[in-house]
Every structure is written in C-alpha cells, then in structure tokens.
Design a protein around this motif. Structure first.
Motif, PDB file in Angstrom:
ATOM      1  N   LYS A 170       0.834  -1.206   0.000  1.00 14.52           N
ATOM      2  CA  LYS A 170       0.000   0.000   0.000  1.00 14.52           C
ATOM      3  C   LYS A 170       0.868   1.255   0.000  1.00 14.52           C
ATOM      4  O   LYS A 170       0.573   2.222  -0.706  1.00 14.52           O
ATOM      5  N   PHE A 171       1.949   1.223   0.801  1.00 14.56           N
ATOM      6  CA  PHE A 171       2.866   2.365   0.809  1.00 14.56           C
ATOM      7  C   PHE A 171       3.437   2.589  -0.584  1.00 14.56           C
ATOM      8  O   PHE A 171       3.555   3.717  -1.048  1.00 14.56           O
ATOM      9  N   SER A 172       3.795   1.494  -1.239  1.00 12.90           N
ATOM     10  CA  SER A 172       4.368   1.580  -2.583  1.00 12.90           C
ATOM     11  C   SER A 172       3.368   2.207  -3.561  1.00 12.90           C
ATOM     12  O   SER A 172       3.724   3.095  -4.347  1.00 12.90           O
ATOM     13  N   ARG A 173       2.111   1.760  -3.507  1.00 10.28           N
ATOM     14  CA  ARG A 173       1.085   2.323  -4.397  1.00 10.28           C
ATOM     15  C   ARG A 173       0.846   3.806  -4.102  1.00 10.28           C
ATOM     16  O   ARG A 173       0.663   4.611  -5.012  1.00 10.28           O
ATOM     17  N   LEU A 174       0.859   4.186  -2.822  1.00 16.40           N
ATOM     18  CA  LEU A 174       0.696   5.592  -2.454  1.00 16.40           C
ATOM     19  C   LEU A 174       1.841   6.440  -2.999  1.00 16.40           C
ATOM     20  O   LEU A 174       1.620   7.540  -3.515  1.00 16.40           O
ATOM     21  N   LEU A 175       3.055   5.916  -2.897  1.00 11.14           N
ATOM     22  CA  LEU A 175       4.215   6.651  -3.399  1.00 11.14           C
ATOM     23  C   LEU A 175       4.161   6.786  -4.920  1.00 11.14           C
ATOM     24  O   LEU A 175       4.474   7.847  -5.466  1.00 11.14           O
ATOM     25  N   ILE A 176       3.759   5.724  -5.595  1.00  6.12           N
ATOM     26  CA  ILE A 176       3.622   5.781  -7.062  1.00  6.12           C
ATOM     27  C   ILE A 176       2.538   6.783  -7.434  1.00  6.12           C
ATOM     28  O   ILE A 176       2.719   7.605  -8.334  1.00  6.12           O
ATOM     29  N   GLY A 177       1.413   6.732  -6.731  1.00  8.21           N
ATOM     30  CA  GLY A 177       0.333   7.687  -6.982  1.00  8.21           C
ATOM     31  C   GLY A 177       0.780   9.117  -6.756  1.00  8.21           C
ATOM     32  O   GLY A 177       0.477  10.013  -7.540  1.00  8.21           O
ATOM     33  N   TYR A 178       1.538   9.339  -5.700  1.00  6.87           N
ATOM     34  CA  TYR A 178       2.049  10.682  -5.413  1.00  6.87           C
ATOM     35  C   TYR A 178       2.977  11.150  -6.529  1.00  6.87           C
ATOM     36  O   TYR A 178       2.902  12.302  -6.963  1.00  6.87           O
ATOM     37  N   SER A 179       3.832  10.260  -7.016  1.00  4.72           N
ATOM     38  CA  SER A 179       4.781  10.648  -8.064  1.00  4.72           C
ATOM     39  C   SER A 179       4.076  10.961  -9.378  1.00  4.72           C
ATOM     40  O   SER A 179       4.575  11.742 -10.179  1.00  4.72           O
ATOM     41  N   LEU A 180       2.901  10.363  -9.599  1.00  6.54           N
ATOM     42  CA  LEU A 180       2.176  10.580 -10.846  1.00  6.54           C
ATOM     43  C   LEU A 180       1.207  11.757 -10.780  1.00  6.54           C
ATOM     44  O   LEU A 180       0.736  12.223 -11.811  1.00  6.54           O
ATOM     45  N   GLU A 181       0.885  12.235  -9.583  1.00  5.00           N
ATOM     46  CA  GLU A 181      -0.104  13.305  -9.425  1.00  5.00           C
ATOM     47  C   GLU A 181       0.236  14.538 -10.229  1.00  5.00           C
ATOM     48  O   GLU A 181      -0.597  15.074 -10.946  1.00  5.00           O
TER      49      GLU A 181
END
Length: 190
Positions: A170-181
């Motif tokens: 979940k942390f990984s998905r959040l970080l990926i989502g943050y980087s793509l925002e």
C-alpha cells in the motif's frame, strides 16, 4: 556505571543500524537472487523483501515501514524511561534478539547465500544478549516475569511486523500515486 534509562535507548539504535543493512540491500539482493529465490520456495514459502514475480518492495516503501517500527520502539523506550517500567521494552528487546536467529541466521543457512540483515545480526546478537543480561541485573525479574515479558514482546512484534509487511504494498502504491499526481495535473491542464 550503567543506567537503565540509558540502556533502553540501545534498542532503537541497534534496530536502526540493523534495518539500514536491510534497507540498503533488500531490493538489490532480491534482484540478484531472483532465480534462486524462485527455485527455493520450499525454504522461503513467502519470499522476504516482497519478491513476487518481478515486483519487489521498493526501498522507499520499505523505509516507511522501518520508520514506523523505529517510532514504535522509540516510544516504547521513551515510555519505559518516563514510567521506569521496562516490562514491554524487555519483551521487545527479546523479540528483536530472537529475530536475528529465527529470521536472518535461519534464512542465511537454509538459503546458502547472504540474506540482508545477517551481518548486523551476527554483530548484534552478543550485544543484545549482553544488554538483556545487564538489564536483568537492574530489573531483577523473576522467571515468570521474564517469560511473560518475552512472550508479550514476541506477540506484539509479530503483530507489528505482519501489519507493516502487508502495508508495504500500500505504501508503494501511495508513493507511485504521489509521483504521478503532478504529471496527471499537467496533462489535464494542457
């Protein structure tokens, strides 16, 4: 010469040094031994460090879990100092020490290769045993209190590790989502 309020801070310090080895090595180790890890499923039913096909725990996602563990161990140490009650701290120290043997030594011997964390485990096992010995001289816990403290420490540490290991994805998905925002916002503004 020794003071329990100083000794308790060795737990978060040793934990962080040990986990630095894991943070630095886990992702590259998983890539290096990808083939061996897939072939060795009988030993490692759930591969360490998130090896799952071609996906690994990212270093940044793993670091979030380590940070949470560090905060927990620091709070346990702080509360132990404030209240001069070391029952839970002693249990966590025991669980941390046992972790060296059951996780790192066992996996390294069975896997027949380096496993991240084994070097600091070798170095810190005697240190942790000595800290437990010195602490016992101060605390004078009887066998029952040691047993219950260590049992509680193991249960709490397992619960924390299970929850955090599950959360790393979940942390990984959040970080990926943050980087793509930001790139998604630029696309929508175009």
């Amino acid at each position: 010469m020794y003071d329990m309020k100083a000794i308790v801070w060795m737990l978060p310090v040793l934990f962080m040094i040990h986990d630095f080895e894991e943070i630095v090595m886990a992702e590259v180790w998983s890539r290096r031994f990808k083939k061996e890890l897939k072939e060795n499923t009988s030993i490692m039913k759930k591969n360490p460090f998130g090896l799952n096909g071609t996906n690994y725990w990212s270093t940044s996602a793993m670091s979030i879990a380590v940070e949470i563990e560090f905060v927990i161990l620091s709070l346990v140490s702080l509360l132990s100092c404030i209240f001069s009650s070391y029952f839970i701290w002693y249990g966590f120290l025991f669980a941390f020490t046992l972790h060296f043997i059951l996780a790192h030594f066992y996996l390294c011997i069975e896997f027949k290769h380096y496993v991240p964390g084994v070097i600091t485990s070798i170095l810190f096992l005697p240190v942790c045993i000595y800290i437990m010995y010195i602490s016992q001289l101060f605390l004078k816990y009887n066998f029952a209190k040691i047993f219950f403290s260590c049992t509680l420490g193991i249960i709490l540490m397992i619960a924390v590790l299970v929850i955090l290991h599950d959360a790393i994805g979940k942390f990984s998905r959040l970080l990926i989502g943050y980087s793509l925002e930001n790139s998604n916002m630029r696309k929508s503004n175009s």
